[in-house]
Write a protein that holds these residues in place. Structure first.
Motif, PDB file in Angstrom:
ATOM      1  N   LEU A   9       0.824  -1.215   0.000  1.00  0.00           N
ATOM      2  CA  LEU A   9       0.000   0.000   0.000  1.00  0.00           C
ATOM      3  C   LEU A   9       0.855   1.261   0.000  1.00  0.00           C
ATOM      4  O   LEU A   9       0.571   2.214  -0.738  1.00  0.00           O
ATOM      5  N   VAL A  10       1.898   1.268   0.822  1.00  0.00           N
ATOM      6  CA  VAL A  10       2.771   2.447   0.869  1.00  0.00           C
ATOM      7  C   VAL A  10       3.466   2.652  -0.472  1.00  0.00           C
ATOM      8  O   VAL A  10       3.560   3.782  -0.976  1.00  0.00           O
ATOM      9  N   ALA A  11       3.943   1.569  -1.073  1.00  0.00           N
ATOM     10  CA  ALA A  11       4.620   1.686  -2.363  1.00  0.00           C
ATOM     11  C   ALA A  11       3.684   2.244  -3.432  1.00  0.00           C
ATOM     12  O   ALA A  11       4.072   3.127  -4.214  1.00  0.00           O
ATOM     13  N   ARG A  12       2.470   1.756  -3.459  1.00  0.00           N
ATOM     14  CA  ARG A  12       1.510   2.258  -4.453  1.00  0.00           C
ATOM     15  C   ARG A  12       1.134   3.708  -4.160  1.00  0.00           C
ATOM     16  O   ARG A  12       0.955   4.511  -5.079  1.00  0.00           O
ATOM     17  N   PHE A  13       1.027   4.042  -2.861  1.00  0.00           N
ATOM     18  CA  PHE A  13       0.727   5.421  -2.466  1.00  0.00           C
ATOM     19  C   PHE A  13       1.846   6.350  -2.924  1.00  0.00           C
ATOM     20  O   PHE A  13       1.605   7.512  -3.282  1.00  0.00           O
ATOM     21  N   ASP A  14       3.082   5.822  -2.924  1.00  0.00           N
ATOM     22  CA  ASP A  14       4.244   6.598  -3.370  1.00  0.00           C
ATOM     23  C   ASP A  14       4.440   6.525  -4.881  1.00  0.00           C
ATOM     24  O   ASP A  14       5.505   6.886  -5.396  1.00  0.00           O
ATOM     25  N   GLU A  15       3.433   6.002  -5.582  1.00  0.00           N
ATOM     26  CA  GLU A  15       3.399   5.938  -7.045  1.00  0.00           C
ATOM     27  C   GLU A  15       4.420   4.974  -7.633  1.00  0.00           C
ATOM     28  O   GLU A  15       4.856   5.137  -8.778  1.00  0.00           O
ATOM     29  N   CYS A  16       4.799   3.936  -6.866  1.00  0.00           N
ATOM     30  CA  CYS A  16       5.604   2.864  -7.438  1.00  0.00           C
ATOM     31  C   CYS A  16       4.724   2.023  -8.357  1.00  0.00           C
ATOM     32  O   CYS A  16       3.515   1.903  -8.143  1.00  0.00           O
ATOM     33  N   ASP A  17       5.330   1.407  -9.367  1.00  0.00           N
ATOM     34  CA  ASP A  17       4.547   0.515 -10.211  1.00  0.00           C
ATOM     35  C   ASP A  17       4.290  -0.792  -9.456  1.00  0.00           C
ATOM     36  O   ASP A  17       4.839  -1.035  -8.372  1.00  0.00           O
ATOM     37  N   ILE A  18       3.457  -1.650 -10.024  1.00  0.00           N
ATOM     38  CA  ILE A  18       3.041  -2.853  -9.304  1.00  0.00           C
ATOM     39  C   ILE A  18       4.213  -3.812  -9.119  1.00  0.00           C
ATOM     40  O   ILE A  18       4.331  -4.465  -8.071  1.00  0.00           O
ATOM     41  N   ASP A  19       5.113  -3.912 -10.094  1.00  0.00           N
ATOM     42  CA  ASP A  19       6.257  -4.814  -9.952  1.00  0.00           C
ATOM     43  C   ASP A  19       7.111  -4.437  -8.743  1.00  0.00           C
ATOM     44  O   ASP A  19       7.465  -5.294  -7.926  1.00  0.00           O
ATOM     45  N   GLU A  20       7.455  -3.158  -8.606  1.00  0.00           N
ATOM     46  CA  GLU A  20       8.257  -2.723  -7.469  1.00  0.00           C
ATOM     47  C   GLU A  20       7.474  -2.874  -6.171  1.00  0.00           C
ATOM     48  O   GLU A  20       8.035  -3.254  -5.135  1.00  0.00           O
ATOM     49  N   SER A  21       6.175  -2.593  -6.204  1.00  0.00           N
ATOM     50  CA  SER A  21       5.344  -2.715  -5.007  1.00  0.00           C
ATOM     51  C   SER A  21       5.286  -4.160  -4.520  1.00  0.00           C
ATOM     52  O   SER A  21       5.382  -4.431  -3.315  1.00  0.00           O
ATOM     53  N   LEU A  22       5.149  -5.108  -5.452  1.00  0.00           N
ATOM     54  CA  LEU A  22       5.149  -6.527  -5.076  1.00  0.00           C
ATOM     55  C   LEU A  22       6.497  -6.946  -4.505  1.00  0.00           C
ATOM     56  O   LEU A  22       6.570  -7.721  -3.547  1.00  0.00           O
ATOM     57  N   ASP A  23       7.570  -6.440  -5.087  1.00  0.00           N
ATOM     58  CA  ASP A  23       8.901  -6.769  -4.588  1.00  0.00           C
ATOM     59  C   ASP A  23       9.071  -6.285  -3.149  1.00  0.00           C
ATOM     60  O   ASP A  23       9.587  -7.007  -2.286  1.00  0.00           O
TER      61      ASP A  23
END
Length: 300
Positions: A265-279
């Motif tokens: 959630l934090v990664a997506r909130f920070d506008e990371c793409d889904i690949d980086e967010s899953l990692d």
């Protein structure tokens, strides 16, 4: 972000976790040497700590008792940078006794305690006092008939305010008892939906996790499905993403899903793409499963 507005507001079950790891076969009528830990637990509580660890502002709301368990939880949340918002009732704070198997999986004995007192009136009170940009609801609020109206009301209210929202399915056995419609009916109000492979298949009646993802994406724009030791799968209407597990050893899986959800959630909130967010999610989960108990990942 406006001053005084949280980035994240989470609503869930507040629990005290009693983690029990037997060191030999359980002796039915005698003593069994064990590792035992008392920790602050609760649905979405570890998600809140994972979010706070990433330096995002987060409030965790729940119904608690006026007891030692509530005091333990409040102190632990504050230590981790989470703002606790408890509605105190004259009932015990919820408790979970988790029996951890040698493979790290666990069986949980649950007493929801004061959590069952969540009402739509308390939800209205919460939303009148706290503003946020993202709202996360623990699925336990929907799986229990006592709190289901409040859970529905909370998601609907956040959606009406144009906040982004997320929901996790939480637990297979109560989901099976409640029925898939309890979760499926609210997915149009949900921005991101989290579940594990077994829950995804139960919800959709699919024969595979890939088919389950397709069905869920027809109702929710972004779905994340954890696959245990195989990692996690996420999808949008545009494409699908897979990330392998990063765990080198597994002591206890308690809290791994929560840690992954918070990091994602934090990664997506920070506008990371889904690949980086899953990692990032799999990195967080790997840290959690390496030790006994669910709350230590934010203590490094």
């Amino acid at each position: 972000m406006s001053a005084g507005v949280n980035q994240f507001l989470l609503l869930g079950d507040l629990m005290v976790d009693v983690m029990v790891q037997p060191l030999s076969n359980i002796a039915p009528t005698s003593d069994t040497p064990s590792n035992i830990r008392f920790t602050r637990g609760g649905a979405s509580g570890n998600i809140a700590c994972a979010i706070a660890e990433a330096k995002s502002s987060v409030t965790y709301a729940a119904v608690s008792g006026d007891d030692w368990g509530s005091q333990l939880a409040r102190a632990d949340f504050l230590q981790h940078g989470v703002t606790p918002h408890f509605f105190v009732r004259d009932l015990p704070t919820g408790t979970v006794v988790a029996i951890v198997n040698p493979d790290g999986q666990r069986a949980m004995l649950t007493d929801r305690g004061a959590n069952a007192q969540l009402t739509t009136a308390l939800v209205d009170e919460l939303f009148s006092e706290i503003a946020a940009e993202h709202f996360h609801l623990s699925g336990y609020e929907l799986l229990d008939p006592a709190t289901r109206p409040a859970g529905y009301h909370a998601l609907k209210t956040a959606h009406a305010r144009a906040w982004s929202t997320s929901l996790d399915a939480c637990s297979l056995a109560p989901l099976r008892a409640a029925g898939p419609h309890v979760i499926l009916s609210v997915l149009p109000w949900v921005t991101r939906f989290f579940c594990n492979e077994e829950e995804a298949v139960l919800l959709t009646g699919a024969s595979s996790v890939d088919e389950a993802l397709t069905i869920l994406l027809a109702q929710c724009g972004e779905v994340i499905i954890t696959l245990g030791s195989r990692g996690a799968l996420a999808g949008t209407t545009e494409r699908r993403h897979y990330c392998a597990s990063q765990a080198s050893s597994v002591v206890d899986t308690t809290g791994a899903g929560d840690a992954a959800t918070g990091a994602y959630l934090v990664a997506r909130f920070d506008e990371c793409d889904i690949d980086e967010s899953l990692d990032r999610a799999m990195t967080a989960a790997a840290r959690v499963v390496a030790e006994l108990g669910a709350t230590r990942a934010t203590r490094d």
